[in-house]
Design a protein around this motif. Structure first.
Motif, PDB file in Angstrom:
ATOM      1  N   LEU A  17      -3.579  -7.831  -9.642  1.00 29.41           N
ATOM      2  CA  LEU A  17      -2.321  -7.085  -9.741  1.00 29.41           C
ATOM      3  C   LEU A  17      -2.469  -5.674  -9.193  1.00 29.41           C
ATOM      4  CD1 LEU A  17      -0.995  -8.142 -13.262  1.00 29.41           C
ATOM      5  CD2 LEU A  17       0.164  -8.490 -11.069  1.00 29.41           C
ATOM      6  N   ARG A  18      -3.605  -5.045  -9.475  1.00 29.22           N
ATOM      7  CA  ARG A  18      -3.819  -3.664  -9.046  1.00 29.22           C
ATOM      8  C   ARG A  18      -3.768  -3.534  -7.529  1.00 29.22           C
ATOM      9  NH1 ARG A  18      -8.740  -3.022 -10.899  1.00 29.22           N
ATOM     10  NH2 ARG A  18      -9.691  -3.472  -8.875  1.00 29.22           N
ATOM     11  N   ASP A  19      -4.337  -4.521  -6.832  1.00 27.49           N
ATOM     12  CA  ASP A  19      -4.417  -4.435  -5.364  1.00 27.49           C
ATOM     13  C   ASP A  19      -3.286  -5.162  -4.658  1.00 27.49           C
ATOM     14  OD1 ASP A  19      -6.762  -3.006  -5.653  1.00 27.49           O
ATOM     15  OD2 ASP A  19      -8.053  -4.771  -5.486  1.00 27.49           O
ATOM     16  N   LEU A  20      -2.410  -5.819  -5.415  1.00 21.96           N
ATOM     17  CA  LEU A  20      -1.397  -6.670  -4.792  1.00 21.96           C
ATOM     18  C   LEU A  20      -0.504  -5.902  -3.827  1.00 21.96           C
ATOM     19  CD1 LEU A  20       0.069  -9.392  -4.564  1.00 21.96           C
ATOM     20  CD2 LEU A  20       1.430  -8.732  -6.559  1.00 21.96           C
ATOM     21  N   PHE A  21       0.010  -4.752  -4.253  1.00 23.30           N
ATOM     22  CA  PHE A  21       0.968  -4.043  -3.408  1.00 23.30           C
ATOM     23  C   PHE A  21       0.310  -3.421  -2.182  1.00 23.30           C
ATOM     24  CE2 PHE A  21       3.108  -4.278  -7.517  1.00 23.30           C
ATOM     25  CZ  PHE A  21       4.357  -4.746  -7.114  1.00 23.30           C
ATOM     26  N   LYS A  22      -1.000  -3.265  -2.243  1.00 28.03           N
ATOM     27  CA  LYS A  22      -1.723  -2.787  -1.062  1.00 28.03           C
ATOM     28  C   LYS A  22      -1.706  -3.840   0.048  1.00 28.03           C
ATOM     29  CE  LYS A  22      -6.228  -2.542  -1.338  1.00 28.03           C
ATOM     30  NZ  LYS A  22      -7.591  -2.076  -1.677  1.00 28.03           N
ATOM     31  N   TYR A  23      -1.682  -5.108  -0.372  1.00 24.42           N
ATOM     32  CA  TYR A  23      -1.739  -6.203   0.600  1.00 24.42           C
ATOM     33  C   TYR A  23      -0.385  -6.859   0.837  1.00 24.42           C
ATOM     34  CZ  TYR A  23      -6.770  -5.855  -0.206  1.00 24.42           C
ATOM     35  OH  TYR A  23      -8.064  -5.392  -0.306  1.00 24.42           O
ATOM     36  N   LEU A  24       0.612  -6.456   0.100  1.00 24.01           N
ATOM     37  CA  LEU A  24       1.937  -7.047   0.264  1.00 24.01           C
ATOM     38  C   LEU A  24       2.623  -6.395   1.461  1.00 24.01           C
ATOM     39  CD1 LEU A  24       3.700  -9.154  -1.158  1.00 24.01           C
ATOM     40  CD2 LEU A  24       4.707  -7.293  -2.496  1.00 24.01           C
ATOM     41  N   ASN A  25       2.750  -7.132   2.537  1.00 29.04           N
ATOM     42  CA  ASN A  25       3.346  -6.604   3.761  1.00 29.04           C
ATOM     43  C   ASN A  25       4.145  -7.700   4.456  1.00 29.04           C
ATOM     44  OD1 ASN A  25       1.406  -8.190   5.296  1.00 29.04           O
ATOM     45  ND2 ASN A  25      -0.107  -6.625   4.739  1.00 29.04           N
ATOM     46  N   LEU A  26       4.622  -7.399   5.643  1.00 32.64           N
ATOM     47  CA  LEU A  26       5.483  -8.341   6.353  1.00 32.64           C
ATOM     48  C   LEU A  26       4.765  -9.648   6.635  1.00 32.64           C
ATOM     49  CD1 LEU A  26       8.343  -8.498   7.468  1.00 32.64           C
ATOM     50  CD2 LEU A  26       7.474  -7.660   9.668  1.00 32.64           C
ATOM     51  N   LYS A  27       3.479  -9.583   6.960  1.00 39.14           N
ATOM     52  CA  LYS A  27       2.745 -10.796   7.308  1.00 39.14           C
ATOM     53  C   LYS A  27       2.499 -11.677   6.091  1.00 39.14           C
ATOM     54  CE  LYS A  27       0.500  -9.415  11.601  1.00 39.14           C
ATOM     55  NZ  LYS A  27      -0.753  -9.344  12.358  1.00 39.14           N
ATOM     56  N   THR A  28       2.041 -11.074   4.998  1.00 36.36           N
ATOM     57  CA  THR A  28       1.793 -11.890   3.814  1.00 36.36           C
ATOM     58  C   THR A  28       3.105 -12.447   3.254  1.00 36.36           C
ATOM     59  OG1 THR A  28       1.786  -9.877   2.454  1.00 36.36           O
ATOM     60  CG2 THR A  28      -0.344 -10.729   3.163  1.00 36.36           C
ATOM     61  N   ALA A  29       4.156 -11.633   3.281  1.00 30.90           N
ATOM     62  CA  ALA A  29       5.450 -12.088   2.766  1.00 30.90           C
ATOM     63  C   ALA A  29       6.019 -13.216   3.615  1.00 30.90           C
ATOM     64  CB  ALA A  29       6.433 -10.924   2.708  1.00 30.90           C
ATOM     65  N   SER A  30       5.898 -13.105   4.939  1.00 26.55           N
ATOM     66  CA  SER A  30       6.460 -14.141   5.808  1.00 26.55           C
ATOM     67  C   SER A  30       5.685 -15.447   5.678  1.00 26.55           C
ATOM     68  CB  SER A  30       6.467 -13.673   7.265  1.00 26.55           C
ATOM     69  OG  SER A  30       5.152 -13.394   7.725  1.00 26.55           O
ATOM     70  N   ALA A  31       4.357 -15.379   5.543  1.00 26.32           N
ATOM     71  CA  ALA A  31       3.565 -16.599   5.359  1.00 26.32           C
ATOM     72  C   ALA A  31       3.925 -17.271   4.034  1.00 26.32           C
ATOM     73  CB  ALA A  31       2.074 -16.280   5.402  1.00 26.32           C
ATOM     74  N   GLY A  32       4.079 -16.479   2.979  1.00 26.14           N
ATOM     75  CA  GLY A  32       4.482 -17.035   1.691  1.00 26.14           C
ATOM     76  C   GLY A  32       5.854 -17.664   1.754  1.00 26.14           C
TER      77      GLY A  32
END
Length: 418
Positions: A17-32
């Motif tokens: 949870l602590r690092d989630l928003f660091k990695y939440l971006n357009l690429k991760t969101a679009s793949a999900g």
């Protein structure tokens, strides 16, 4: 990890949870997003078709969808955060087909009892550590060849879509490769989906899907336990979960350089099977194809952050389960050609890694790997168990008989990887 530990340790949910928003971006969101659309479209039709043939009520059908989608989403969120890996939950698609066929013979309450028993089998195999030991023993080239053979149908499906919907599929494919080459700021898979969707709207191809259920409350079924249903449904379903879905997901994660928590993945799939069964669904477990999408390079160059794609997928999957009756018609309105093409394009990186790890010149077990590839590509089903399981069995058997370099080097490599 200590050798005596059954459940693999991980960074923990708090760290995820602590690092989630660091990695939440357009690429991760679009793949999900792409993985969720894939899982909420065609596979849902199998469940709905089986429920319709079995004469289930609308409430029972919605309960089935709620169980597998909501719990599948929870599995994604929990495992992704705990291990910071894109271990993606859903349900067994071939398992849904198996269940749909069995409902012609068994009543739904007997099937529900069999769902629960299948979950118990998977849980016991996971908590024993047996599945982890087997997966560590399997030679890497054979596992990778199974992955390549099982997932290649998604790539060929993207090509086949050109024949059924050339304008939509063609525009989607061109947008993917154009974005990959010239538009670095936009994930190719997102560009492909958006362009394909625009073309689908422009050609009047959106809205053709339909669903025979409406937004109703879930209707839960009291389970009935019988030996016949146990043998006909529980055992094959448990083997499908372990030998098809979990094995695919494990191989995909290995191909991408992760150390998948095999025992925990099996245990959670067992718990998901038991819980889904009590709610009226056939199993909630680890998903092979969706793990492939979320762990691919389409989810970002930074492998450490790709777990964010699985979290996005889990949220969307769970939300779909909560409003399944109303959401199904919306998703069904999307052209199958668009969904199939985007899913195939998203798996290019995983397929390349699988082929390289299966047939590299320095690797042994090449005959076994080729046999595993051929069996997985055949999509054969024996005794209700699908091709990925038989690919591993046939590959190991052929390698044992033929390959001179079948043993120690490759087994050690897999053990170190997991």
């Amino acid at each position: 990890m200590e050798k005596s530990s059954i459940i693999e340790p991980g960074p923990g949910v708090a760290a995820g949870l602590r690092d989630l928003f660091k990695y939440l971006n357009l690429k991760t969101a679009s793949a999900g997003l792409v993985a969720a659309i894939f899982g909420c479209s065609g596979p849902a039709l199998i469940v709905m078709g089986g429920a319709n043939k079995a004469g289930l009520s609308n409430g029972q059908t919605v309960a089935w969808l709620f169980a597998i989608y909501f719990l599948g989403g929870l599995i994604s969120i929990f495992l992704a955060l705990r291990y910071k890996q894109p271990v993606t939950g859903a349900y067994s698609i071939p398992g849904a087909a198996l269940v749909a066929g069995s409902l012609a013979t068994f009543s739904f309450d007997q099937a529900v009892g069999a769902f629960i028993m299948a979950g118990v089998i998977v849980f016991l195999l996971g908590i024993s550590g047996l599945i982890g030991r087997v997966m560590r023993w399997l030679p890497m080239p054979i596992v990778m060849a199974m992955i390549a053979g099982a997932l290649i149908r998604f790539a060929t499906g993207a090509v086949s879509a050109l024949g059924t919907a050339p304008v939509i599929a063609g525009a989607t494919i061109v947008a993917f490769f154009f974005s990959m080459r010239f538009v670095k700021a936009i994930p190719p898979v997102l560009a492909a989906f958006v362009v394909g969707l625009i073309v689908a709207f422009a050609t009047g191809s959106v809205g053709g899907g339909s669903a025979e259920i409406s937004f109703v409350m879930p209707e839960f079924t009291t389970p009935s336990f019988t030996i016949d249903a146990f043998l006909a449904i529980s055992v094959p379903l448990a083997l499908l979960v372990i030998g098809a879905e979990n094995a695919q997901a494990t191989g995909v994660l290995m191909a991408e350089g992760y150390r998948p928590p095999i025992n925990m993945m099996t245990i959670i799939s067992g718990i998901g099977g038991i819980a889904a069964g009590f709610l009226g669904g056939h199993n909630a477990n680890i998903a092979g194809p969706m793990t492939a999408i979320c762990s691919s390079e389409q989810a970002g160059e930074d492998k450490e952050g790709r777990y964010a794609a699985t979290v996005v997928n889990g949220i969307l999957f769970g939300a779909f389960g909560l409003v399944a009756g109303a959401a199904v018609p919306v998703v069904m309105s999307l052209p199958r050609a668009l969904i199939g093409t985007v899913a195939g394009l998203a798996m290019i990186g995983v397929l390349l890694a699988a082929f390289q790890n299966a047939f590299g010149k320095s690797l042994g077990n090449q005959t076994g790997a080729f046999v595993a590839l051929a069996v997985a590509m055949s999509n054969i089903s024996l005794f209700g168990i699908s091709a990925p399981f038989w690919a591993l069995v046939a590959g190991v058997f052929a390698s044992f008989l033929v390959d001179a370099e079948r043993s120690t080097p490759e087994v050690a490599k897999v053990s170190d990887t997991v």
